[in-house]
Design a protein around this motif. Sequence first.
Motif, PDB file in Angstrom:
ATOM      1  N   PHE A 111       0.502  -1.178  -0.115  1.00  0.00           N
ATOM      2  CA  PHE A 111       0.258  -0.593   0.100  1.00  0.00           C
ATOM      3  C   PHE A 111       1.130   1.147  -0.338  1.00  0.00           C
ATOM      4  O   PHE A 111       1.803   0.898   0.036  1.00  0.00           O
ATOM      5  N   ARG A 112       0.447   2.227  -0.327  1.00  0.00           N
ATOM      6  CA  ARG A 112       1.346   3.576   0.016  1.00  0.00           C
ATOM      7  C   ARG A 112       0.761   4.694   1.444  1.00  0.00           C
ATOM      8  O   ARG A 112      -0.255   4.444   1.268  1.00  0.00           O
ATOM      9  N   ILE A 113       1.294   4.583   1.719  1.00  0.00           N
ATOM     10  CA  ILE A 113       1.264   5.753   2.749  1.00  0.00           C
ATOM     11  C   ILE A 113       0.221   6.741   2.544  1.00  0.00           C
ATOM     12  O   ILE A 113      -0.114   6.862   2.989  1.00  0.00           O
ATOM     13  N   ASN A 114       0.519   7.740   1.563  1.00  0.00           N
ATOM     14  CA  ASN A 114      -0.962   8.549   1.456  1.00  0.00           C
ATOM     15  C   ASN A 114      -1.806   7.338   0.676  1.00  0.00           C
ATOM     16  O   ASN A 114      -2.791   8.376   2.169  1.00  0.00           O
ATOM     17  N   PHE A 115      -2.570   6.698   0.857  1.00  0.00           N
ATOM     18  CA  PHE A 115      -3.502   6.444   0.495  1.00  0.00           C
ATOM     19  C   PHE A 115      -4.133   6.265   2.512  1.00  0.00           C
ATOM     20  O   PHE A 115      -5.627   6.559   2.689  1.00  0.00           O
ATOM     21  N   ILE A 116      -3.200   5.573   3.363  1.00  0.00           N
ATOM     22  CA  ILE A 116      -3.355   5.126   3.755  1.00  0.00           C
ATOM     23  C   ILE A 116      -4.097   6.277   5.291  1.00  0.00           C
ATOM     24  O   ILE A 116      -4.994   6.443   5.897  1.00  0.00           O
ATOM     25  N   LEU A 117      -3.046   7.365   4.988  1.00  0.00           N
ATOM     26  CA  LEU A 117      -3.139   8.112   5.601  1.00  0.00           C
ATOM     27  C   LEU A 117      -5.092   9.223   5.320  1.00  0.00           C
ATOM     28  O   LEU A 117      -4.983  10.403   5.984  1.00  0.00           O
ATOM     29  N   ASN A 118      -4.770   9.121   3.652  1.00  0.00           N
ATOM     30  CA  ASN A 118      -6.373   9.420   3.301  1.00  0.00           C
ATOM     31  C   ASN A 118      -7.814   8.659   4.029  1.00  0.00           C
ATOM     32  O   ASN A 118      -9.200   8.704   4.373  1.00  0.00           O
ATOM     33  N   LEU A 119      -7.250   7.572   4.292  1.00  0.00           N
ATOM     34  CA  LEU A 119      -8.331   6.364   4.773  1.00  0.00           C
ATOM     35  C   LEU A 119      -8.471   7.135   6.422  1.00  0.00           C
ATOM     36  O   LEU A 119      -9.468   6.962   7.044  1.00  0.00           O
ATOM     37  N   ILE A 120      -7.528   7.402   7.109  1.00  0.00           N
ATOM     38  CA  ILE A 120      -7.879   7.840   8.424  1.00  0.00           C
ATOM     39  C   ILE A 120      -8.369   8.944   8.336  1.00  0.00           C
ATOM     40  O   ILE A 120      -9.136   9.368   9.024  1.00  0.00           O
ATOM     41  N   ASN A 121      -7.746   9.994   7.469  1.00  0.00           N
ATOM     42  CA  ASN A 121      -8.857  10.726   7.347  1.00  0.00           C
ATOM     43  C   ASN A 121     -10.210  10.626   7.540  1.00  0.00           C
ATOM     44  O   ASN A 121     -11.291  11.473   7.909  1.00  0.00           O
ATOM     45  N   ASP A 122     -10.532  10.159   6.668  1.00  0.00           N
ATOM     46  CA  ASP A 122     -12.114   9.512   6.140  1.00  0.00           C
ATOM     47  C   ASP A 122     -13.072   9.045   7.299  1.00  0.00           C
ATOM     48  O   ASP A 122     -14.125   9.166   8.125  1.00  0.00           O
ATOM     49  N   PHE A 123     -12.421   8.422   8.081  1.00  0.00           N
ATOM     50  CA  PHE A 123     -12.661   7.638   9.514  1.00  0.00           C
ATOM     51  C   PHE A 123     -12.401   8.505  10.265  1.00  0.00           C
ATOM     52  O   PHE A 123     -13.342   7.916  11.292  1.00  0.00           O
ATOM     53  N   ILE A 124     -11.842   8.488  10.963  1.00  0.00           N
ATOM     54  CA  ILE A 124     -11.872   9.349  11.769  1.00  0.00           C
ATOM     55  C   ILE A 124     -11.511  10.572  12.463  1.00  0.00           C
ATOM     56  O   ILE A 124     -11.378  11.780  13.007  1.00  0.00           O
TER      57      ILE A 124
END
Length: 126
Positions: A111-124
């Motif tokens: 995965f790409r770390i930026n993708f994970i950061l965007n997911l976190i933004n969406d969830f919390i």
Amino acid sequence: MESQLARKKADGSNYRILVVDDSEDILQLLKAGLGRCGFDVVTASDGQDAMARSDSEIFDLVLTDICMPGINGNALARHIKYIKEEVPVIALTGSVDLAGDHFDIVIKKPFRINFILNLINDFIVR
């Protein structure tokens, strides 16, 4: 993007994320990447440690591998959702087909770390 993700909770504290993986490289990548954005990151290298931490600490989100020795990510997700249903649990795995139904989302490695950061933004981070 970094300033958007570094927002604090209403009480002024940082968001806390539990990262669980038996790969030290993945743990360090996520701890460094998420830490730079202002998140408090706690790591666990197996499901048993993560389960104990989830029983005694408060997390805003959990990122976990599925295939780990001992307690796997499916059992961990089920346990966390039983304790605190509203905590998002995201699977980061090379074995998407093994994911149970207790995850909010399943992400395939690599995965790409930026993708994970965007997911976190969406969830919390709202």
